[in-house]
Design a protein around this motif. Structure first.
Motif, PDB file in Angstrom:
ATOM      1  N   TYR A  18     -28.354  -5.272  -2.566  1.00  0.00           N
ATOM      2  CA  TYR A  18     -28.054  -3.851  -2.766  1.00  0.00           C
ATOM      3  C   TYR A  18     -26.628  -3.617  -3.251  1.00  0.00           C
ATOM      4  O   TYR A  18     -26.364  -2.661  -3.974  1.00  0.00           O
ATOM      5  N   ARG A  19     -25.705  -4.504  -2.895  1.00  0.00           N
ATOM      6  CA  ARG A  19     -24.318  -4.287  -3.291  1.00  0.00           C
ATOM      7  C   ARG A  19     -24.085  -4.506  -4.801  1.00  0.00           C
ATOM      8  O   ARG A  19     -23.072  -4.088  -5.323  1.00  0.00           O
ATOM      9  N   TYR A  20     -25.023  -5.147  -5.484  1.00  0.00           N
ATOM     10  CA  TYR A  20     -24.878  -5.347  -6.925  1.00  0.00           C
ATOM     11  C   TYR A  20     -25.502  -4.228  -7.758  1.00  0.00           C
ATOM     12  O   TYR A  20     -25.446  -4.266  -8.980  1.00  0.00           O
ATOM     13  N   LEU A  21     -26.088  -3.253  -7.116  1.00  0.00           N
ATOM     14  CA  LEU A  21     -26.756  -2.158  -7.816  1.00  0.00           C
ATOM     15  C   LEU A  21     -25.819  -1.344  -8.726  1.00  0.00           C
ATOM     16  O   LEU A  21     -26.169  -1.082  -9.881  1.00  0.00           O
ATOM     17  N   PRO A  22     -24.607  -0.935  -8.288  1.00  0.00           N
ATOM     18  CA  PRO A  22     -23.744  -0.173  -9.206  1.00  0.00           C
ATOM     19  C   PRO A  22     -23.323  -0.960 -10.451  1.00  0.00           C
ATOM     20  O   PRO A  22     -23.245  -0.397 -11.542  1.00  0.00           O
ATOM     21  N   MET A  23     -23.092  -2.254 -10.291  1.00  0.00           N
ATOM     22  CA  MET A  23     -22.704  -3.055 -11.452  1.00  0.00           C
ATOM     23  C   MET A  23     -23.856  -3.175 -12.436  1.00  0.00           C
ATOM     24  O   MET A  23     -23.645  -3.153 -13.654  1.00  0.00           O
ATOM     25  N   LEU A  24     -25.081  -3.255 -11.931  1.00  0.00           N
ATOM     26  CA  LEU A  24     -26.244  -3.287 -12.816  1.00  0.00           C
ATOM     27  C   LEU A  24     -26.422  -1.954 -13.538  1.00  0.00           C
ATOM     28  O   LEU A  24     -26.741  -1.921 -14.730  1.00  0.00           O
ATOM     29  N   PHE A  25     -26.207  -0.837 -12.828  1.00  0.00           N
ATOM     30  CA  PHE A  25     -26.272   0.470 -13.466  1.00  0.00           C
ATOM     31  C   PHE A  25     -25.188   0.604 -14.543  1.00  0.00           C
ATOM     32  O   PHE A  25     -25.441   1.143 -15.619  1.00  0.00           O
ATOM     33  N   LEU A  26     -23.985   0.126 -14.259  1.00  0.00           N
ATOM     34  CA  LEU A  26     -22.893   0.220 -15.227  1.00  0.00           C
ATOM     35  C   LEU A  26     -23.188  -0.614 -16.465  1.00  0.00           C
ATOM     36  O   LEU A  26     -22.994  -0.146 -17.595  1.00  0.00           O
ATOM     37  N   ALA A  27     -23.680  -1.826 -16.287  1.00  0.00           N
ATOM     38  CA  ALA A  27     -24.013  -2.671 -17.431  1.00  0.00           C
ATOM     39  C   ALA A  27     -25.131  -2.056 -18.255  1.00  0.00           C
ATOM     40  O   ALA A  27     -25.077  -2.053 -19.493  1.00  0.00           O
ATOM     41  N   GLY A  28     -26.128  -1.517 -17.587  1.00  0.00           N
ATOM     42  CA  GLY A  28     -27.227  -0.867 -18.309  1.00  0.00           C
ATOM     43  C   GLY A  28     -26.783   0.373 -19.054  1.00  0.00           C
ATOM     44  O   GLY A  28     -27.187   0.605 -20.197  1.00  0.00           O
ATOM     45  N   MET A  29     -25.943   1.199 -18.421  1.00  0.00           N
ATOM     46  CA  MET A  29     -25.483   2.438 -19.061  1.00  0.00           C
ATOM     47  C   MET A  29     -24.590   2.134 -20.257  1.00  0.00           C
ATOM     48  O   MET A  29     -24.732   2.754 -21.313  1.00  0.00           O
ATOM     49  N   LEU A  30     -23.682   1.187 -20.129  1.00  0.00           N
ATOM     50  CA  LEU A  30     -22.797   0.869 -21.249  1.00  0.00           C
ATOM     51  C   LEU A  30     -23.555   0.197 -22.391  1.00  0.00           C
ATOM     52  O   LEU A  30     -23.246   0.435 -23.563  1.00  0.00           O
ATOM     53  N   SER A  31     -24.553  -0.626 -22.080  1.00  0.00           N
ATOM     54  CA  SER A  31     -25.339  -1.226 -23.162  1.00  0.00           C
ATOM     55  C   SER A  31     -26.190  -0.177 -23.849  1.00  0.00           C
ATOM     56  O   SER A  31     -26.367  -0.212 -25.075  1.00  0.00           O
ATOM     57  N   TYR A  32     -26.707   0.797 -23.105  1.00  0.00           N
ATOM     58  CA  TYR A  32     -27.472   1.886 -23.716  1.00  0.00           C
ATOM     59  C   TYR A  32     -26.586   2.730 -24.619  1.00  0.00           C
ATOM     60  O   TYR A  32     -26.950   3.057 -25.750  1.00  0.00           O
ATOM     61  N   LEU A  33     -25.389   3.059 -24.143  1.00  0.00           N
ATOM     62  CA  LEU A  33     -24.478   3.873 -24.964  1.00  0.00           C
ATOM     63  C   LEU A  33     -23.983   3.105 -26.179  1.00  0.00           C
ATOM     64  O   LEU A  33     -23.735   3.718 -27.231  1.00  0.00           O
ATOM     65  N   ALA A  34     -23.834   1.796 -26.071  1.00  0.00           N
ATOM     66  CA  ALA A  34     -23.401   1.002 -27.227  1.00  0.00           C
ATOM     67  C   ALA A  34     -24.470   0.983 -28.309  1.00  0.00           C
ATOM     68  O   ALA A  34     -24.143   0.954 -29.505  1.00  0.00           O
ATOM     69  N   THR A  35     -25.729   0.991 -27.931  1.00  0.00           N
ATOM     70  CA  THR A  35     -26.786   1.000 -28.952  1.00  0.00           C
ATOM     71  C   THR A  35     -27.003   2.386 -29.547  1.00  0.00           C
ATOM     72  O   THR A  35     -27.518   2.493 -30.649  1.00  0.00           O
ATOM     73  N   GLN A  36     -26.641   3.437 -28.836  1.00  0.00           N
ATOM     74  CA  GLN A  36     -26.851   4.789 -29.329  1.00  0.00           C
ATOM     75  C   GLN A  36     -25.754   5.252 -30.292  1.00  0.00           C
ATOM     76  O   GLN A  36     -25.986   6.122 -31.112  1.00  0.00           O
ATOM     77  N   ILE A  37     -24.576   4.712 -30.180  1.00  0.00           N
ATOM     78  CA  ILE A  37     -23.456   5.149 -31.029  1.00  0.00           C
ATOM     79  C   ILE A  37     -23.273   4.256 -32.190  1.00  0.00           C
ATOM     80  O   ILE A  37     -23.726   3.711 -32.905  1.00  0.00           O
TER      81      ILE A  37
END
Length: 111
Positions: free
Chosen positions: A92-111
């Motif tokens: 459970y403690r790795y959940l925020p880092m996974l969300f951050l990696a997913g969000m930044l990879s999503y934003l990198a593909t959208q821009i």
């Protein structure tokens, strides 16, 4: 206020995780607002707004990374937990880092 099933330490950790994930999820609307405002401006103001948007977005991303990293390296007293609970908290403690990696990879593909 004490939780019924979780210790106070785990309860505080859970709320800090929720705050961290919500901070990370706020990156998406913030980037969309800056991108829409940047496209609606004329050419003279786009440079200034682009610099402002990038600086605010990067500072929010750095703060999000700090909170996700802080949640990843947090220490607990696992003496009163069972083996399955310890494993669950460690995952459970790795959940925020996974969300951050997913969000930044999503934003990198959208821009």
């Amino acid at each position: 206020m004490k939780a019924l099933f979780l210790s106070d330490e785990i309860n505080q950790f859970h709320w800090s995780m929720l705050k961290s994930v919500l901070l990370i999820l706020s990156l998406l609307p913030m980037s969309q607002v800056f991108f829409n405002v940047w496209q609606d401006l004329d050419a003279n103001s786009q440079i200034m707004m682009g610099f402002l948007g990038m600086s605010v977005f990067s500072s929010l991303a750095i703060i999000s990374f700090y909170h996700a990293l802080n949640a990843t390296v947090s220490k607990f007293n696992f003496a009163h937990l069972s083996a399955s609970d310890v494993l669950l908290v460690k995952i459970y403690r790795y959940l925020p880092m996974l969300f951050l990696a997913g969000m930044l990879s999503y934003l990198a593909t959208q821009i």
